[in-house]
Design a protein around this motif. Structure first.
Motif, mmCIF file in Angstrom:
data_model
loop_
_atom_site.group_PDB
_atom_site.id
_atom_site.type_symbol
_atom_site.label_atom_id
_atom_site.label_comp_id
_atom_site.label_asym_id
_atom_site.label_seq_id
_atom_site.Cartn_x
_atom_site.Cartn_y
_atom_site.Cartn_z
ATOM 1 N N UNK A 1 0.808 -1.230 0.000
ATOM 2 C CA UNK A 1 0.000 0.000 0.000
ATOM 3 C C UNK A 1 0.839 1.278 0.000
ATOM 4 N N UNK A 2 2.142 1.151 0.254
ATOM 5 C CA UNK A 2 3.016 2.334 0.272
ATOM 6 C C UNK A 2 3.425 2.699 -1.155
ATOM 7 N N UNK A 3 2.477 3.208 -1.912
ATOM 8 C CA UNK A 3 2.730 3.481 -3.329
ATOM 9 C C UNK A 3 3.502 4.775 -3.565
ATOM 10 N N UNK A 4 3.535 5.667 -2.588
ATOM 11 C CA UNK A 4 4.231 6.956 -2.743
ATOM 12 C C UNK A 4 3.754 7.709 -3.982
ATOM 13 N N UNK A 5 2.469 7.600 -4.273
ATOM 14 C CA UNK A 5 1.903 8.335 -5.404
ATOM 15 C C UNK A 5 2.046 7.639 -6.742
ATOM 16 N N UNK A 6 2.661 6.461 -6.753
ATOM 17 C CA UNK A 6 2.802 5.712 -8.001
ATOM 18 C C UNK A 6 1.529 4.927 -8.302
ATOM 19 N N UNK A 7 1.445 4.406 -9.529
ATOM 20 C CA UNK A 7 0.257 3.659 -9.934
ATOM 21 C C UNK A 7 0.078 2.420 -9.069
ATOM 22 N N UNK A 8 1.159 1.705 -8.837
ATOM 23 C CA UNK A 8 1.102 0.539 -7.955
ATOM 24 C C UNK A 8 2.487 0.250 -7.396
ATOM 25 N N UNK A 9 2.521 -0.635 -6.411
ATOM 26 C CA UNK A 9 3.793 -1.008 -5.783
ATOM 27 C C UNK A 9 3.654 -2.420 -5.230
ATOM 28 N N UNK A 10 4.688 -3.224 -5.446
ATOM 29 C CA UNK A 10 4.701 -4.584 -4.908
ATOM 30 C C UNK A 10 6.049 -4.826 -4.235
ATOM 31 N N UNK A 11 6.063 -5.733 -3.279
ATOM 32 C CA UNK A 11 7.299 -6.097 -2.578
ATOM 33 C C UNK A 11 7.632 -7.544 -2.897
ATOM 34 N N UNK A 12 8.873 -7.787 -3.319
ATOM 35 C CA UNK A 12 9.259 -9.122 -3.779
ATOM 36 C C UNK A 12 10.670 -9.471 -3.320
ATOM 37 N N UNK A 13 10.884 -10.752 -3.086
ATOM 38 C CA UNK A 13 12.244 -11.236 -2.867
ATOM 39 C C UNK A 13 12.902 -11.465 -4.216
ATOM 40 N N UNK A 14 14.221 -11.307 -4.232
ATOM 41 C CA UNK A 14 14.969 -11.602 -5.450
ATOM 42 C C UNK A 14 16.031 -12.654 -5.143
ATOM 43 N N UNK A 15 16.586 -13.208 -6.198
ATOM 44 C CA UNK A 15 17.624 -14.230 -6.057
ATOM 45 C C UNK A 15 18.675 -14.003 -7.135
ATOM 46 N N UNK A 16 19.924 -14.262 -6.801
ATOM 47 C CA UNK A 16 21.015 -14.162 -7.771
ATOM 48 C C UNK A 16 21.279 -15.556 -8.339
ATOM 49 N N UNK A 17 21.067 -15.693 -9.641
ATOM 50 C CA UNK A 17 21.227 -16.995 -10.295
ATOM 51 C C UNK A 17 22.481 -16.996 -11.150
ATOM 52 N N UNK A 18 23.393 -17.931 -10.845
ATOM 53 C CA UNK A 18 24.644 -18.045 -11.585
ATOM 54 C C UNK A 18 24.424 -18.919 -12.819
ATOM 55 N N UNK A 19 24.591 -18.318 -13.992
ATOM 56 C CA UNK A 19 24.313 -19.030 -15.239
ATOM 57 C C UNK A 19 25.298 -20.174 -15.488
ATOM 58 N N UNK A 20 26.532 -20.020 -15.034
ATOM 59 C CA UNK A 20 27.537 -21.069 -15.227
ATOM 60 C C UNK A 20 27.289 -22.258 -14.296
ATOM 61 N N UNK A 21 27.075 -21.953 -13.030
ATOM 62 C CA UNK A 21 26.905 -23.016 -12.034
ATOM 63 C C UNK A 21 25.489 -23.570 -12.008
ATOM 64 N N UNK A 22 24.582 -22.833 -12.671
ATOM 65 C CA UNK A 22 23.164 -23.206 -12.681
ATOM 66 C C UNK A 22 22.652 -23.417 -11.252
ATOM 67 N N UNK A 23 22.965 -22.426 -10.427
ATOM 68 C CA UNK A 23 22.585 -22.471 -9.016
ATOM 69 C C UNK A 23 22.534 -21.032 -8.501
ATOM 70 N N UNK A 24 21.793 -20.830 -7.427
ATOM 71 C CA UNK A 24 21.755 -19.491 -6.843
ATOM 72 C C UNK A 24 22.988 -19.277 -5.977
ATOM 73 N N UNK A 25 23.336 -18.014 -5.774
ATOM 74 C CA UNK A 25 24.445 -17.706 -4.882
ATOM 75 C C UNK A 25 24.042 -16.570 -3.950
ATOM 76 N N UNK A 26 24.704 -16.535 -2.810
ATOM 77 C CA UNK A 26 24.322 -15.635 -1.721
ATOM 78 C C UNK A 26 24.429 -14.164 -2.108
ATOM 79 N N UNK A 27 25.532 -13.803 -2.761
ATOM 80 C CA UNK A 27 25.793 -12.396 -3.055
ATOM 81 C C UNK A 27 26.784 -12.302 -4.203
ATOM 82 N N UNK A 28 26.904 -11.121 -4.815
ATOM 83 C CA UNK A 28 27.927 -10.956 -5.861
ATOM 84 C C UNK A 28 29.321 -11.117 -5.257
ATOM 85 N N UNK A 29 30.272 -11.529 -6.068
ATOM 86 C CA UNK A 29 31.658 -11.579 -5.603
ATOM 87 C C UNK A 29 32.134 -10.149 -5.358
ATOM 88 N N UNK A 30 32.870 -9.959 -4.274
ATOM 89 C CA UNK A 30 33.340 -8.606 -3.957
ATOM 90 C C UNK A 30 32.318 -7.857 -3.131
#
Length: 225
Positions: free
Chosen positions: A154-183
């Motif tokens: 509901x916290x749209x801040x005046x925008x048309x809509x707003x959604x909250x979502x989790x994201x995941x980092x997917x490594x294309x080489x390892x074909x697996x998710x990883x915790x964070x970017x290197x570095x």
């Protein structure tokens, strides 16, 4: 014999002086000044020191303070406290705290979003949100952004809509998710995504609403051995 008597007198005198010195630190002449402090003033203060002392006394007299003042210390809450954790991958002492946060979050009131960004939308929005830093990770570390279940925010801040979502980092080489970017780990595990107007491109901003940890998202993109 006389020498011994003199020595005893000297030792007695020194002992008395030490006792008086210690006692003087507990004898208050004024509410804020002990006898020892006063003696030190007369021994060490210059004319300028006395003038400064008198000026401070005058200021204190004109600005009295109550002895009953209480200082309230606000609890410091980390900005990262809004992000839900995977309770299967945290220390045992953290689990109880996380479960209590989940209980207070009232996740049962959340509404799953019908209009939401897909993986490409979320990735493009985060590239803009991170001022292009994510581009280097996508190219050189072979990482893609995957987006999980989204909830209406509901916290749209005046925008048309707003959604909250989790994201995941997917490594294309390892074909697996990883915790964070290197570095440098400049990414968060969840974000708000919004459309300024109907049909507009999705943009990203920092999370403003606590949402459940998306176990299904991680299971979907985990490596298959």
């Amino acid at each position: 014999m006389k020498s011994k008597k003199t020595k005893m007198i000297l030792l007695g005198t020194v002992a008395v002086l030490i006792v008086l010195l210690i006692a003087s630190n507990f004898i208050y002449i004024t509410p804020n000044e002990t006898l020892l402090y006063k003696a030190q003033q007369y021994v060490t203060y210059s004319k300028a020191d006395w003038e400064n002392y008198e000026e401070n006394k005058r200021i204190l007299a004109n600005n009295p303070t109550s002895g009953n003042i209480q200082t309230e210390v606000a609890a410091v809450v980390s900005p990262d406290d809004i992000y839900s954790l995977d309770t299967s991958r945290v220390a045992p002492e953290v689990v109880a705290s996380e479960l209590e946060k989940i209980k207070k979050a009232n996740f049962d009131r959340l509404v799953e979003a019908k209009i939401r960004p897909d993986h490409e939308d979320a990735q493009a929005a985060l590239i803009r949100h991170t001022d292009g830093r994510l581009t280097d990770v996508i190219i050189n570390q072979k990482i893609n952004i995957k987006v999980g279940k989204c909830y209406d925010n509901p916290n749209t801040d005046g925008n048309y809509n707003c959604v909250s979502c989790m994201i995941l980092l997917y490594n294309r080489d390892k074909k697996d998710w990883q915790e964070a970017p290197d570095g440098d780990n400049f990414l968060k595990p969840a974000y708000d995504f919004y459309q300024p107007s109907k049909g507009d491109i999705w943009e990203a901003k920092d999370l403003t609403m606590r949402i459940p940890f998306d176990y299904d998202l991680y299971k979907k993109f985990e490596g298959k051995e």
